[in-house]
Structure formats: C-alpha cells, structure tokens
Design a protein around this motif. Structure first.
Motif, PDB file in Angstrom:
ATOM      1  N   VAL A  25       0.867  -1.177   0.000  1.00 50.59           N
ATOM      2  CA  VAL A  25       0.000   0.000   0.000  1.00 50.59           C
ATOM      3  C   VAL A  25       0.906   1.229   0.000  1.00 50.59           C
ATOM      4  N   LEU A  26       0.602   2.159  -0.896  1.00 51.15           N
ATOM      5  CA  LEU A  26       1.460   3.322  -1.120  1.00 51.15           C
ATOM      6  C   LEU A  26       0.715   4.616  -0.794  1.00 51.15           C
ATOM      7  N   ILE A  27       1.460   5.599  -0.336  1.00 51.59           N
ATOM      8  CA  ILE A  27       0.910   6.959  -0.280  1.00 51.59           C
ATOM      9  C   ILE A  27       1.796   7.810  -1.174  1.00 51.59           C
ATOM     10  N   SER A  28       1.194   8.441  -2.165  1.00 48.52           N
ATOM     11  CA  SER A  28       1.930   9.226  -3.161  1.00 48.52           C
ATOM     12  C   SER A  28       3.155   8.472  -3.666  1.00 48.52           C
ATOM     13  N   GLY A  29       2.991   7.188  -3.926  1.00 48.71           N
ATOM     14  CA  GLY A  29       4.053   6.400  -4.535  1.00 48.71           C
ATOM     15  C   GLY A  29       5.040   5.787  -3.557  1.00 48.71           C
ATOM     16  N   LEU A  30       4.951   6.127  -2.274  1.00 44.57           N
ATOM     17  CA  LEU A  30       5.891   5.575  -1.291  1.00 44.57           C
ATOM     18  C   LEU A  30       5.187   4.519  -0.434  1.00 44.57           C
ATOM     19  N   LYS A  31       5.943   3.482  -0.081  1.00 47.04           N
ATOM     20  CA  LYS A  31       5.303   2.345   0.610  1.00 47.04           C
ATOM     21  C   LYS A  31       5.028   2.656   2.078  1.00 47.04           C
ATOM     22  N   VAL A  32       3.759   2.514   2.465  1.00 50.82           N
ATOM     23  CA  VAL A  32       3.379   2.762   3.856  1.00 50.82           C
ATOM     24  C   VAL A  32       3.044   1.455   4.576  1.00 50.82           C
ATOM     25  N   ALA A  33       2.717   0.406   3.806  1.00 50.29           N
ATOM     26  CA  ALA A  33       2.333  -0.857   4.449  1.00 50.29           C
ATOM     27  C   ALA A  33       2.623  -2.024   3.516  1.00 50.29           C
ATOM     28  N   GLY A  34       2.923  -3.181   4.127  1.00 47.38           N
ATOM     29  CA  GLY A  34       3.185  -4.384   3.339  1.00 47.38           C
ATOM     30  C   GLY A  34       2.537  -5.595   3.993  1.00 47.38           C
ATOM     31  N   ILE A  35       2.390  -6.644   3.202  1.00 43.91           N
ATOM     32  CA  ILE A  35       1.674  -7.844   3.662  1.00 43.91           C
ATOM     33  C   ILE A  35       2.511  -9.078   3.349  1.00 43.91           C
ATOM     34  N   LEU A  36       2.615  -9.962   4.322  1.00 48.01           N
ATOM     35  CA  LEU A  36       3.333 -11.222   4.122  1.00 48.01           C
ATOM     36  C   LEU A  36       2.379 -12.363   4.462  1.00 48.01           C
ATOM     37  N   THR A  37       1.941 -13.077   3.423  1.00 48.65           N
ATOM     38  CA  THR A  37       0.974 -14.166   3.635  1.00 48.65           C
ATOM     39  C   THR A  37       1.712 -15.495   3.640  1.00 48.65           C
ATOM     40  N   GLU A  38       1.516 -16.288   4.690  1.00 51.34           N
ATOM     41  CA  GLU A  38       2.203 -17.582   4.794  1.00 51.34           C
ATOM     42  C   GLU A  38       1.171 -18.689   4.972  1.00 51.34           C
ATOM     43  N   LEU A  39       1.297 -19.685   4.111  1.00 56.81           N
ATOM     44  CA  LEU A  39       0.284 -20.735   4.030  1.00 56.81           C
ATOM     45  C   LEU A  39       0.848 -22.046   4.571  1.00 56.81           C
ATOM     46  N   THR A  40       0.064 -22.743   5.384  1.00 56.87           N
ATOM     47  CA  THR A  40       0.438 -24.100   5.787  1.00 56.87           C
ATOM     48  C   THR A  40      -0.653 -25.025   5.273  1.00 56.87           C
ATOM     49  N   ALA A  41      -0.265 -25.945   4.377  1.00 58.93           N
ATOM     50  CA  ALA A  41      -1.268 -26.812   3.736  1.00 58.93           C
ATOM     51  C   ALA A  41      -0.712 -28.225   3.603  1.00 58.93           C
ATOM     52  N   GLU A  42      -1.630 -29.190   3.542  1.00 60.41           N
ATOM     53  CA  GLU A  42      -1.238 -30.567   3.236  1.00 60.41           C
ATOM     54  C   GLU A  42      -1.938 -30.949   1.955  1.00 60.41           C
ATOM     55  N   ARG A  43      -1.167 -31.379   0.982  1.00 64.96           N
ATOM     56  CA  ARG A  43      -1.672 -31.558  -0.382  1.00 64.96           C
ATOM     57  C   ARG A  43      -2.375 -30.269  -0.771  1.00 64.96           C
ATOM     58  N   GLU A  44      -3.643 -30.337  -1.134  1.00 67.04           N
ATOM     59  CA  GLU A  44      -4.322 -29.106  -1.555  1.00 67.04           C
ATOM     60  C   GLU A  44      -5.148 -28.487  -0.426  1.00 67.04           C
ATOM     61  N   LYS A  45      -5.154 -29.161   0.733  1.00 62.64           N
ATOM     62  CA  LYS A  45      -6.034 -28.716   1.828  1.00 62.64           C
ATOM     63  C   LYS A  45      -5.298 -27.714   2.723  1.00 62.64           C
ATOM     64  N   ILE A  46      -5.887 -26.533   2.872  1.00 60.27           N
ATOM     65  CA  ILE A  46      -5.265 -25.511   3.725  1.00 60.27           C
ATOM     66  C   ILE A  46      -5.454 -25.901   5.180  1.00 60.27           C
ATOM     67  N   ASN A  47      -4.345 -25.876   5.905  1.00 57.89           N
ATOM     68  CA  ASN A  47      -4.390 -26.092   7.336  1.00 57.89           C
ATOM     69  C   ASN A  47      -4.704 -24.753   8.023  1.00 57.89           C
ATOM     70  N   PHE A  48      -3.850 -23.774   7.741  1.00 58.06           N
ATOM     71  CA  PHE A  48      -4.138 -22.403   8.187  1.00 58.06           C
ATOM     72  C   PHE A  48      -3.303 -21.435   7.369  1.00 58.06           C
ATOM     73  N   VAL A  49      -3.716 -20.169   7.423  1.00 59.18           N
ATOM     74  CA  VAL A  49      -2.970 -19.099   6.753  1.00 59.18           C
ATOM     75  C   VAL A  49      -2.664 -18.037   7.809  1.00 59.18           C
ATOM     76  N   VAL A  50      -1.431 -17.555   7.803  1.00 57.49           N
ATOM     77  CA  VAL A  50      -1.093 -16.413   8.654  1.00 57.49           C
ATOM     78  C   VAL A  50      -0.848 -15.222   7.737  1.00 57.49           C
ATOM     79  N   ILE A  51      -1.619 -14.169   7.970  1.00 61.11           N
ATOM     80  CA  ILE A  51      -1.421 -12.953   7.170  1.00 61.11           C
ATOM     81  C   ILE A  51      -0.757 -11.912   8.078  1.00 61.11           C
ATOM     82  N   GLY A  52       0.450 -11.527   7.710  1.00 59.68           N
ATOM     83  CA  GLY A  52       1.206 -10.540   8.496  1.00 59.68           C
ATOM     84  C   GLY A  52       1.110  -9.182   7.821  1.00 59.68           C
ATOM     85  N   ILE A  53       0.828  -8.180   8.621  1.00 63.48           N
ATOM     86  CA  ILE A  53       0.643  -6.825   8.079  1.00 63.48           C
ATOM     87  C   ILE A  53       1.556  -5.872   8.833  1.00 63.48           C
ATOM     88  N   GLY A  54       2.344  -5.136   8.108  1.00 69.40           N
ATOM     89  CA  GLY A  54       3.196  -4.114   8.723  1.00 69.40           C
ATOM     90  C   GLY A  54       2.766  -2.746   8.223  1.00 69.40           C
TER      91      GLY A  54
END
Ligand code: BTN
Length: 334
Positions: A187-216
């Motif tokens: 996410v940018l304000i006037s072209g500069l980054k103000v926030a970022g997201i790091l999504t981390e997935l834990t899954a077995e085969r195609e089944k999602i166990n859980f997702v952690v979404i990190g936001i800074g």
C-alpha cells in the motif's frame, strides 16, 4: 487485598466504567460500590492505569478519564471492537522477533480463526522475498492474523490482495486518493510504501491447514528513522502528513475491514471487489516489468482477475500472473 491478576481485572473494569462516563468525574464511593472493591484496591487500580500511560485526573474524592495512550494492548484494541471473529482473541506483546512466527505457533496449537498477534516492536520482522521488515518500537503496527479458510490452497494467493483491499479501505478515510494498492500486496501513499503484507500458508496436499497474514504499517515513523536504503521508497502516515494516528483505532478498523473482505472472498473470491480494486490500483494502464519465478515479462498492466492475478498485455497477448514483483518501467509508480 487483591492479587496482581485480580487488580489487573479490576483495572480493566475501572477503565470501562470511566470511559462510559465520557470525561465526567466519578466519585470514589460509587466506583467502589459499582466495582465491588475497597478504596485501597481502587487506588491501586488508578495508579496502574497511570503507569499504563492513561491520562487520569485524580482528585481526593473523585477521578476522571482524560485520554488513552497510543498503545497496542489487548484492552485498547478490544475496546468497542465490533467483529464476529477477527480479533476475538488478541495476543499483544511489547517486543517479539516476528508476529508471524508467534501466530504460526499459536495456529499449530489450535488457535481459533481470527486470532491476532500484535506487537509494538519486532526484532526480526520479516518481509516478502526473504527481506527484513524494519520494526522499531512506538511507531508501527505489526500484526498477524490466523485464518482457516475452507477452500483449496490454489485460492490462497488472492488473500494477499484481499488484505491489501482491507488496508486500503482502512486508510482511505485518512489519506484519500493519495493512497493506492501496488499489486499484489503493497500500500502506497503518493508512490511511497506505507504498508506491506506477508501471507504464509500451511497446507497438506491441496487442503489448507491455516494461513497467517502478516501486516506491517508504518504509522508514526519519522523519515530519518527509516534505514538509509529504504528512505527514498518508504513513508509513514505521520511522514505523509497525518500525525494524529491512534494505532489501536486503526487496528480495530482494519480488523473490521478484513472480516468484511474475507467473507466476500470466501463466498466469491474477488469478483464483488474488482471495481474497488481497479480504482485503488497504482498499476493498471501502465508499463511494467513483472518478475515471477525465473521469468520476467514486460508489458502493460491491464486488469486484475477474480483470483487476484495481474493480467499483463504484451504484443497483443494477455498473460495472467498470480504472484510476483512489479516495477513500473517508464514513470514513477504513484
Ligand atoms: C513486505 O512488504 O515485504 C511484507 C511486510 C510484512 C511485515 C509484517 S509486520 C507483521 C508480520 N510479522 C512479520 O515478521 N512480518 C509481517
């Protein structure tokens, strides 16, 4: 005499009562009656609130609430939080290595969907692509949320842009049209980054166990507090001209927006949100270079699809890319 845990509980209850009085003083006697405590324990609670940096006016026979500190505590975030599951459980810390790591551990031990981990400082904050996320104390919001979606892992990448949309809806009332989403998760304000997201997935085969979404979110960072190598590309809300930010208020708003966007996403992925995403996008119609895996494509960013992919046009052909790193090739990306 009450134990420390009992005093903390009493203090939380006292805070609620004082806040409901909205600035009017409360008499000691009636507080003791309402909170079912003696005046000694009431005094200890008031002192604790002052230690926690609440502005409290204390007179010999009465007390009034003046202002809450800008702290990311469970009490402040949870106060008047009106969500069904996002933020129902809050683990709040002064300092951690990475909130994503703690959220992963909690999820592995069965923490419920919507549990959040929040910290005032991270000593090993992680960004995308193995980068570091600069996370100094008293300035930023470092938040991770646990989701347990009921869909297959192939639908998980779109959760990043879904979260970017929730962030955009949160920041729009503050920053207006200066705020844009740079696909997939900045996410940018006037072209500069103000926030970022790091999504981390834990899954077995195609089944999602859980997702952690990190936001800074860089909330109150001053320009000279950013490391030199990112100073030219990063900003904060304060550095962009919005100094009066209360981080707990922002987190509460964000949790509400994540819950709304996640409900939509679980039902129909991004289909109902595409018009808003297009309007917030910093890339559409612009010449870009997109790196994904070992590949690089240069073309015009044309659209975003309902699974969150970016659609790029090159020589009249459309390519759809689910995740990657973008730079705008011939103009500033704002
Ligand atoms: C990026 O833009 O590179 C993503 C940055 C994500 C940073 C957040 S802060 C909270 C959570 N904990 C981490 O270690 N990283 C994410």
């Amino acid at each position: 005499m009450l134990s420390t845990a009992e005093i903390e509980k009493l203090t939380d209850n006292l805070l609620l009562v004082l806040r409901q009085q909205a600035g009017d003083p409360a008499m000691f006697g009636s507080l003791c009656k309402e909170l079912k405590c003696d005046s000694e324990d009431l005094r200890r609670s008031i002192e604790l609130l002052q230690q926690w940096e609440y502005a409290i006016d204390l007179q010999p026979d009465r007390v009034s609430f003046l202002a809450a500190p800008d702290l990311l505590t469970a009490t402040e975030i949870g106060y008047e939080l009106d969500t069904e599951f996002c933020g129902t459980n809050i683990a709040a810390y002064r300092s951690v290595k990475s909130t994503n790591d703690i959220a992963t551990q909690l999820a592995q031990s069965g923490a419920a969907e919507g549990t959040i981990v929040v910290a005032d400082e991270q000593t090993a904050g992680r960004g995308r692509l193995g980068r570091q996320w600069h996370s100094p104390p008293n300035t930023g919001i470092y938040l991770s949320i646990i989701l347990r979606p009921n869909f297959d892992a192939e639908k998980a990448p779109g959760l990043s842009i879904m979260t970017a949309l929730a962030l955009a809806e949160t920041l729009k009332p503050i920053c207006g049209d200066r705020m844009k989403i740079k696909w997939p998760n900045d996410v940018l304000i006037s072209g500069l980054k103000v926030a970022g997201i790091l999504t981390e997935l834990t899954a077995e085969r195609e089944k999602i166990n859980f997702v952690v979404i990190g936001i800074g979110i860089n909330a109150k960072t001053k320009r000279d507090q950013f490391p030199k190598d990112i100073r030219a590309i990063a900003t904060s809300l304060t550095a962009s001209g919005y100094p009066n930010i209360r981080r707990a208020d922002l987190v509460r708003e964000l949790l509400t927006n994540i819950e709304n966007e996640y409900r939509l996403y679980c039902a129909e992925q991004l289909s109902p949100s595409l018009d808003r995403l297009r309007a917030y996008s910093s890339l559409l119609g612009r010449p870009i270079k997109l790196a994904f895996g070992q590949n690089i494509i240069e073309g015009i960013a044309r659209d975003i699809s309902s699974d969150g992919s970016l659609i790029v046009e090159k020589d009249g052909l459309l390519t759809s890319v689910v995740s990657g790193e973008v730079s705008v090739t011939s103009e500033r990306d704002c």
